[in-house]
Design a protein around this motif. Structure first.
Motif, PDB file in Angstrom:
ATOM      1  N   ALA A  36       9.235  -2.460  -3.335  1.00 24.84           N
ATOM      2  CA  ALA A  36       8.310  -1.369  -3.654  1.00 24.84           C
ATOM      3  C   ALA A  36       7.569  -0.822  -2.440  1.00 24.84           C
ATOM      4  N   ILE A  37       7.174  -1.654  -1.505  1.00 27.96           N
ATOM      5  CA  ILE A  37       6.344  -1.190  -0.384  1.00 27.96           C
ATOM      6  C   ILE A  37       7.082  -0.195   0.507  1.00 27.96           C
ATOM      7  N   PRO A  38       8.333  -0.436   0.927  1.00 34.12           N
ATOM      8  CA  PRO A  38       9.019   0.583   1.746  1.00 34.12           C
ATOM      9  C   PRO A  38       9.236   1.899   0.998  1.00 34.12           C
ATOM     10  N   VAL A  39       9.488   1.821  -0.299  1.00 33.67           N
ATOM     11  CA  VAL A  39       9.670   3.043  -1.084  1.00 33.67           C
ATOM     12  C   VAL A  39       8.369   3.835  -1.104  1.00 33.67           C
ATOM     13  N   TYR A  40       7.251   3.146  -1.282  1.00 31.97           N
ATOM     14  CA  TYR A  40       5.950   3.811  -1.292  1.00 31.97           C
ATOM     15  C   TYR A  40       5.660   4.470   0.059  1.00 31.97           C
ATOM     16  N   LEU A  41       5.896   3.739   1.143  1.00 25.66           N
ATOM     17  CA  LEU A  41       5.625   4.288   2.470  1.00 25.66           C
ATOM     18  C   LEU A  41       6.516   5.489   2.778  1.00 25.66           C
ATOM     19  N   ASN A  42       7.761   5.455   2.336  1.00 25.67           N
ATOM     20  CA  ASN A  42       8.670   6.578   2.535  1.00 25.67           C
ATOM     21  C   ASN A  42       8.200   7.811   1.767  1.00 25.67           C
ATOM     22  N   GLN A  43       7.708   7.616   0.553  1.00 22.12           N
ATOM     23  CA  GLN A  43       7.212   8.750  -0.230  1.00 22.12           C
ATOM     24  C   GLN A  43       5.968   9.354   0.415  1.00 22.12           C
ATOM     25  N   ARG A  44       5.139   8.517   0.990  1.00 18.91           N
ATOM     26  CA  ARG A  44       3.950   9.018   1.665  1.00 18.91           C
ATOM     27  C   ARG A  44       4.332   9.863   2.880  1.00 18.91           C
ATOM     28  N   ALA A  45       5.310   9.414   3.645  1.00 16.07           N
ATOM     29  CA  ALA A  45       5.769  10.173   4.814  1.00 16.07           C
ATOM     30  C   ALA A  45       6.386  11.505   4.393  1.00 16.07           C
ATOM     31  N   LYS A  46       7.117  11.507   3.284  1.00 16.78           N
ATOM     32  CA  LYS A  46       7.692  12.764   2.781  1.00 16.78           C
ATOM     33  C   LYS A  46       6.600  13.732   2.347  1.00 16.78           C
ATOM     34  N   ALA A  47       5.534  13.224   1.769  1.00 15.33           N
ATOM     35  CA  ALA A  47       4.425  14.090   1.363  1.00 15.33           C
ATOM     36  C   ALA A  47       3.744  14.707   2.580  1.00 15.33           C
ATOM     37  N   TRP A  48       3.561  13.913   3.637  1.00 12.93           N
ATOM     38  CA  TRP A  48       2.969  14.455   4.866  1.00 12.93           C
ATOM     39  C   TRP A  48       3.855  15.537   5.453  1.00 12.93           C
ATOM     40  N   GLU A  49       5.162  15.297   5.446  1.00 12.38           N
ATOM     41  CA  GLU A  49       6.109  16.278   5.986  1.00 12.38           C
ATOM     42  C   GLU A  49       6.075  17.571   5.175  1.00 12.38           C
ATOM     43  N   ALA A  50       6.018  17.455   3.864  1.00 12.62           N
ATOM     44  CA  ALA A  50       5.943  18.645   3.014  1.00 12.62           C
ATOM     45  C   ALA A  50       4.655  19.412   3.270  1.00 12.62           C
ATOM     46  N   ASN A  51       3.580  18.708   3.525  1.00  8.67           N
ATOM     47  CA  ASN A  51       2.306  19.349   3.820  1.00  8.67           C
ATOM     48  C   ASN A  51       2.382  20.130   5.126  1.00  8.67           C
ATOM     49  N   VAL A  52       3.035  19.567   6.133  1.00  9.05           N
ATOM     50  CA  VAL A  52       3.210  20.260   7.416  1.00  9.05           C
ATOM     51  C   VAL A  52       4.073  21.497   7.220  1.00  9.05           C
ATOM     52  N   HIS A  53       5.160  21.367   6.477  1.00  7.37           N
ATOM     53  CA  HIS A  53       6.038  22.523   6.213  1.00  7.37           C
ATOM     54  C   HIS A  53       5.270  23.642   5.528  1.00  7.37           C
ATOM     55  N   SER A  54       4.480  23.295   4.535  1.00  6.99           N
ATOM     56  CA  SER A  54       3.715  24.297   3.801  1.00  6.99           C
ATOM     57  C   SER A  54       2.727  25.018   4.717  1.00  6.99           C
ATOM     58  N   ASP A  55       2.010  24.258   5.541  1.00  2.74           N
ATOM     59  CA  ASP A  55       1.048  24.887   6.447  1.00  2.74           C
ATOM     60  C   ASP A  55       1.736  25.791   7.458  1.00  2.74           C
ATOM     61  N   LEU A  56       2.866  25.348   8.012  1.00  2.55           N
ATOM     62  CA  LEU A  56       3.573  26.183   8.982  1.00  2.55           C
ATOM     63  C   LEU A  56       4.091  27.465   8.340  1.00  2.55           C
ATOM     64  N   TYR A  57       4.617  27.346   7.139  1.00  2.00           N
ATOM     65  CA  TYR A  57       5.121  28.545   6.455  1.00  2.00           C
ATOM     66  C   TYR A  57       3.977  29.522   6.179  1.00  2.00           C
ATOM     67  N   ASN A  58       2.853  28.998   5.678  1.00  2.00           N
ATOM     68  CA  ASN A  58       1.713  29.874   5.387  1.00  2.00           C
ATOM     69  C   ASN A  58       1.150  30.507   6.665  1.00  2.00           C
ATOM     70  N   ALA A  59       1.138  29.747   7.756  1.00  2.00           N
ATOM     71  CA  ALA A  59       0.675  30.312   9.027  1.00  2.00           C
ATOM     72  C   ALA A  59       1.630  31.392   9.525  1.00  2.00           C
ATOM     73  N   ALA A  60       2.940  31.191   9.305  1.00  2.00           N
ATOM     74  CA  ALA A  60       3.919  32.201   9.728  1.00  2.00           C
ATOM     75  C   ALA A  60       3.751  33.491   8.926  1.00  2.00           C
ATOM     76  N   VAL A  61       3.483  33.370   7.646  1.00  2.00           N
ATOM     77  CA  VAL A  61       3.238  34.565   6.822  1.00  2.00           C
ATOM     78  C   VAL A  61       1.971  35.277   7.299  1.00  2.00           C
ATOM     79  N   ALA A  62       0.933  34.508   7.638  1.00  2.00           N
ATOM     80  CA  ALA A  62      -0.298  35.106   8.154  1.00  2.00           C
ATOM     81  C   ALA A  62      -0.043  35.769   9.516  1.00  2.00           C
ATOM     82  N   GLN A  63       0.830  35.179  10.329  1.00  2.00           N
ATOM     83  CA  GLN A  63       1.194  35.803  11.619  1.00  2.00           C
ATOM     84  C   GLN A  63       1.853  37.161  11.386  1.00  2.00           C
TER      85      GLN A  63
END
Length: 133
Positions: A36-63
Motif C-alpha cells: 500500500a505505501i508505494p502505491v500511495y506515494l505514487n498517487q501523491r506524485a501523480k497529483a503533484w504532476e497534474a497540479n503542475v500541468h494545470s498551472d502551466l496550461y493556465n499560465a500559457a492561456v493567460a500569456q
C-alpha cells in the motif's frame, strides 16, 4: 452428588494469543503495508504532476491573453493574474520571455526534481518534462 462450582473449559483455559499467532498477524500487516505505501506515494506524485500541468496550461492561456492585449509576451508572473491566472499553492513558475516568445517552467515543492515546461508556439500548450530548452 456434591454441589460445587463446575469449571467450564471455556473459562479454565488461558486466554490470549500465542506468540506464533501474533507473529503471523504482524507479517500479514507488513505485507499489506509494503504493497500500500508505494502505491500511495505514487498517487501523491501523480497529483503533484497534474497540479503542475494545470498551472502551466493556465499560465500559457493567460500569456496568450496578454499577447492579444499587448502584442508581446510578458516575463512577469504578476502580469498574468489580471488575465485569469491563479497560481496554486506549492507551485513555483519561472518565465523567460523575449517579447515574441516565452518559455515557462514549473515544479511542485513536494517534488522539486520533476520540472515541466511549456513554450510559445502553435497549437495546444502541452507541458513537456524537463527545464526550458
Amino acid at each position: 452428588m456434591a454441589r460445587g462450582k463446575r469449571k467450564s473449559p471455556i473459562y479454565c483455559s488461558d486466554s490470549g494469543f500465542s506468540m506464533l499467532e501474533l507473529l503471523v498477524v504482524m507479517i500479514i500487516i507488513a505485507i499489506l503495508a509494503a504493497i500500500a505505501i508505494p502505491v500511495y506515494l505514487n498517487q501523491r506524485a501523480k497529483a503533484w504532476e497534474a497540479n503542475v500541468h494545470s498551472d502551466l496550461y493556465n499560465a500559457a492561456v493567460a500569456q496568450l491573453t496578454y499577447f492579444v492585449d499587448n502584442k508581446s509576451f510578458t516575463g512577469l508572473l504578476d502580469d498574468l493574474y489580471p488575465r485569469g491566472y491563479n497560481q496554486s499553492g506549492n507551485i513555483t513558475i519561472t518565465i523567460r520571455s523575449s517579447g515574441d516568445q516565452y518559455c515557462m517552467e514549473a515544479f511542485h515543492s513536494g517534488n522539486v526534481d520533476n520540472i515541466w515546461f511549456v513554450e510559445s508556439g502553435e497549437g495546444h500548450p502541452n507541458p513537456e518534462p524537463g527545464p526550458c530548452p
